[in-house]
Design a protein around this motif. Structure first.
Motif, PDB file in Angstrom:
ATOM      1  N   THR A  69       0.816  -1.204   0.000  1.00 21.49           N
ATOM      2  CA  THR A  69       0.000   0.000   0.000  1.00 21.49           C
ATOM      3  C   THR A  69       0.854   1.261   0.000  1.00 21.49           C
ATOM      4  O   THR A  69       0.348   2.354  -0.207  1.00 21.49           O
ATOM      5  CB  THR A  69      -0.918   0.028   1.229  1.00 21.49           C
ATOM      6  OG1 THR A  69      -0.136  -0.226   2.404  1.00 21.49           O
ATOM      7  CG2 THR A  69      -1.997  -1.032   1.106  1.00 21.49           C
ATOM      8  N   TYR A  70       2.160   1.115   0.245  1.00 26.24           N
ATOM      9  CA  TYR A  70       3.047   2.263   0.286  1.00 26.24           C
ATOM     10  C   TYR A  70       3.861   2.367  -0.992  1.00 26.24           C
ATOM     11  O   TYR A  70       4.236   1.368  -1.593  1.00 26.24           O
ATOM     12  CB  TYR A  70       4.013   2.165   1.475  1.00 26.24           C
ATOM     13  CG  TYR A  70       3.347   2.377   2.799  1.00 26.24           C
ATOM     14  CD1 TYR A  70       2.900   1.295   3.543  1.00 26.24           C
ATOM     15  CD2 TYR A  70       3.140   3.646   3.303  1.00 26.24           C
ATOM     16  CE1 TYR A  70       2.280   1.487   4.758  1.00 26.24           C
ATOM     17  CE2 TYR A  70       2.517   3.849   4.514  1.00 26.24           C
ATOM     18  CZ  TYR A  70       2.091   2.759   5.234  1.00 26.24           C
ATOM     19  OH  TYR A  70       1.469   2.953   6.438  1.00 26.24           O
ATOM     20  N   CYS A  71       4.156   3.608  -1.367  1.00 19.49           N
ATOM     21  CA  CYS A  71       5.115   3.884  -2.423  1.00 19.49           C
ATOM     22  C   CYS A  71       6.484   4.145  -1.777  1.00 19.49           C
ATOM     23  O   CYS A  71       6.564   4.570  -0.618  1.00 19.49           O
ATOM     24  CB  CYS A  71       4.725   5.143  -3.195  1.00 19.49           C
ATOM     25  SG  CYS A  71       3.208   5.031  -4.125  1.00 19.49           S
ATOM     26  N   LEU A  72       7.526   3.915  -2.542  1.00 21.12           N
ATOM     27  CA  LEU A  72       8.855   4.370  -2.149  1.00 21.12           C
ATOM     28  C   LEU A  72       9.124   5.673  -2.892  1.00 21.12           C
ATOM     29  O   LEU A  72       8.803   5.781  -4.082  1.00 21.12           O
ATOM     30  CB  LEU A  72       9.903   3.323  -2.497  1.00 21.12           C
ATOM     31  CG  LEU A  72       9.784   2.023  -1.702  1.00 21.12           C
ATOM     32  CD1 LEU A  72      10.758   0.974  -2.232  1.00 21.12           C
ATOM     33  CD2 LEU A  72      10.032   2.266  -0.221  1.00 21.12           C
ATOM     34  N   ALA A  73       9.675   6.629  -2.215  1.00 25.53           N
ATOM     35  CA  ALA A  73       9.749   7.964  -2.796  1.00 25.53           C
ATOM     36  C   ALA A  73      10.999   8.717  -2.371  1.00 25.53           C
ATOM     37  O   ALA A  73      11.643   8.364  -1.370  1.00 25.53           O
ATOM     38  CB  ALA A  73       8.521   8.767  -2.393  1.00 25.53           C
TER      39      ALA A  73
ATOM     40  N   ALA B 230       8.347   9.211  -7.038  1.00 25.10           N
ATOM     41  CA  ALA B 230       7.844   8.056  -6.299  1.00 25.10           C
ATOM     42  C   ALA B 230       7.675   6.882  -7.254  1.00 25.10           C
ATOM     43  O   ALA B 230       7.476   7.073  -8.457  1.00 25.10           O
ATOM     44  CB  ALA B 230       6.526   8.386  -5.619  1.00 25.10           C
ATOM     45  N   ILE B 231       7.751   5.683  -6.698  1.00 23.00           N
ATOM     46  CA  ILE B 231       7.561   4.476  -7.482  1.00 23.00           C
ATOM     47  C   ILE B 231       6.680   3.541  -6.690  1.00 23.00           C
ATOM     48  O   ILE B 231       6.825   3.399  -5.479  1.00 23.00           O
ATOM     49  CB  ILE B 231       8.927   3.828  -7.832  1.00 23.00           C
ATOM     50  CG1 ILE B 231       8.741   2.660  -8.793  1.00 23.00           C
ATOM     51  CG2 ILE B 231       9.684   3.407  -6.580  1.00 23.00           C
ATOM     52  CD1 ILE B 231      10.055   2.204  -9.439  1.00 23.00           C
TER      53      ILE B 231
ATOM     54  N   CYS C 242      14.899   9.704   1.411  1.00 25.61           N
ATOM     55  CA  CYS C 242      14.196   8.519   0.967  1.00 25.61           C
ATOM     56  C   CYS C 242      13.031   8.297   1.940  1.00 25.61           C
ATOM     57  O   CYS C 242      13.171   8.564   3.144  1.00 25.61           O
ATOM     58  CB  CYS C 242      15.180   7.356   1.009  1.00 25.61           C
ATOM     59  SG  CYS C 242      14.537   5.746   0.631  1.00 25.61           S
ATOM     60  N   ALA C 243      11.902   7.794   1.433  1.00 20.44           N
ATOM     61  CA  ALA C 243      10.748   7.621   2.300  1.00 20.44           C
ATOM     62  C   ALA C 243       9.817   6.553   1.771  1.00 20.44           C
ATOM     63  O   ALA C 243       9.833   6.220   0.581  1.00 20.44           O
ATOM     64  CB  ALA C 243       9.987   8.943   2.423  1.00 20.44           C
ATOM     65  N   ALA C 244       9.008   6.030   2.675  1.00 22.60           N
ATOM     66  CA  ALA C 244       7.889   5.167   2.302  1.00 22.60           C
ATOM     67  C   ALA C 244       6.622   5.937   2.621  1.00 22.60           C
ATOM     68  O   ALA C 244       6.412   6.334   3.774  1.00 22.60           O
ATOM     69  CB  ALA C 244       7.929   3.864   3.085  1.00 22.60           C
ATOM     70  N   ALA C 245       5.820   6.186   1.610  1.00 21.50           N
ATOM     71  CA  ALA C 245       4.655   7.056   1.759  1.00 21.50           C
ATOM     72  C   ALA C 245       3.407   6.396   1.193  1.00 21.50           C
ATOM     73  O   ALA C 245       3.486   5.662   0.207  1.00 21.50           O
ATOM     74  CB  ALA C 245       4.896   8.384   1.039  1.00 21.50           C
ATOM     75  N   PHE C 246       2.263   6.703   1.801  1.00 21.36           N
ATOM     76  CA  PHE C 246       1.012   6.155   1.295  1.00 21.36           C
ATOM     77  C   PHE C 246       0.665   6.774  -0.057  1.00 21.36           C
ATOM     78  O   PHE C 246       0.303   6.060  -1.001  1.00 21.36           O
ATOM     79  CB  PHE C 246      -0.099   6.388   2.319  1.00 21.36           C
ATOM     80  CG  PHE C 246      -1.358   5.655   1.998  1.00 21.36           C
ATOM     81  CD1 PHE C 246      -2.494   6.332   1.591  1.00 21.36           C
ATOM     82  CD2 PHE C 246      -1.411   4.275   2.099  1.00 21.36           C
ATOM     83  CE1 PHE C 246      -3.656   5.663   1.282  1.00 21.36           C
ATOM     84  CE2 PHE C 246      -2.581   3.582   1.789  1.00 21.36           C
ATOM     85  CZ  PHE C 246      -3.700   4.281   1.378  1.00 21.36           C
ATOM     86  N   PHE C 247       0.773   8.097  -0.149  1.00 27.03           N
ATOM     87  CA  PHE C 247       0.658   8.784  -1.428  1.00 27.03           C
ATOM     88  C   PHE C 247       2.043   9.327  -1.761  1.00 27.03           C
ATOM     89  O   PHE C 247       2.569  10.157  -1.030  1.00 27.03           O
ATOM     90  CB  PHE C 247      -0.365   9.924  -1.348  1.00 27.03           C
ATOM     91  CG  PHE C 247      -1.780   9.446  -1.222  1.00 27.03           C
ATOM     92  CD1 PHE C 247      -2.517   9.719  -0.082  1.00 27.03           C
ATOM     93  CD2 PHE C 247      -2.378   8.710  -2.225  1.00 27.03           C
ATOM     94  CE1 PHE C 247      -3.811   9.272   0.052  1.00 27.03           C
ATOM     95  CE2 PHE C 247      -3.681   8.260  -2.108  1.00 27.03           C
ATOM     96  CZ  PHE C 247      -4.395   8.539  -0.963  1.00 27.03           C
ATOM     97  N   GLY C 248       2.610   8.844  -2.871  1.00 24.58           N
ATOM     98  CA  GLY C 248       4.032   8.998  -3.135  1.00 24.58           C
ATOM     99  C   GLY C 248       4.632  10.370  -2.962  1.00 24.58           C
ATOM    100  O   GLY C 248       5.724  10.494  -2.426  1.00 24.58           O
ATOM    101  N   LEU C 249       3.965  11.440  -3.399  1.00 22.67           N
ATOM    102  CA  LEU C 249       4.583  12.759  -3.366  1.00 22.67           C
ATOM    103  C   LEU C 249       4.043  13.634  -2.236  1.00 22.67           C
ATOM    104  O   LEU C 249       4.343  14.818  -2.183  1.00 22.67           O
ATOM    105  CB  LEU C 249       4.387  13.460  -4.715  1.00 22.67           C
ATOM    106  CG  LEU C 249       5.016  12.738  -5.923  1.00 22.67           C
ATOM    107  CD1 LEU C 249       4.784  13.526  -7.195  1.00 22.67           C
ATOM    108  CD2 LEU C 249       6.500  12.491  -5.694  1.00 22.67           C
TER     109      LEU C 249
END
Length: 119
Positions: A31-35, A50-51, A95-102
């Motif tokens: 459910t998370y993007c890497l960004a 983000a990817i 670097c981050a893990a985000a629910f909505f990439g940006l």
């Protein structure tokens, strides 16, 4: 608990290229993007690229489209290839893990950051 460790920042001249990397201890839930985010002095962090964690979809903020490329490999490493760098790209990159990439308000895990300076 996902740990993110950036590396590869440094100082370059305008027009040059740089690649920053992020070692990911384990990929978070799909459910998370890497960004990648960046922060200018005195400013809030902003999303750069983000990817999707479960697929190849990528997302970029308009100011970096065509110059920065996000990618990840099977060795738990996230990359940001930065070409044609400009002085206005100078920032701390996270670097981050985000629910909505940006969207920085949806980040669940942050790295410690790596400085990129373009002169």
């Amino acid at each position: 608990h996902v740990q993110l460790v950036e590396s590869g920042g440094g100082s370059v001249q305008a027009g040059e290229s740089l690649r920053v990397s992020c070692a990911v201890s384990e990929y978070p839930a799909r459910t998370y993007c890497l960004a990648w985010f960046r922060q200018f002095p005195g400013k809030e962090r902003e999303g750069v690229a983000a990817i999707g964690n479960g697929g190849p979809a990528t997302y970029y903020t308009n100011s970096v489209k065509g110059r920065l490329t996000i990618s990840k490999d099977n060795q738990n490493t996230l990359y940001l290839q930065m070409n044609s760098l400009k002085p206005e790209d100078t920032a701390m990159y996270y670097c981050a893990a985000a629910f909505f990439g940006l969207d920085p308000t949806t980040v669940r895990f942050w790295g410690q950051g790596t400085q990129v300076t373009v002169s």
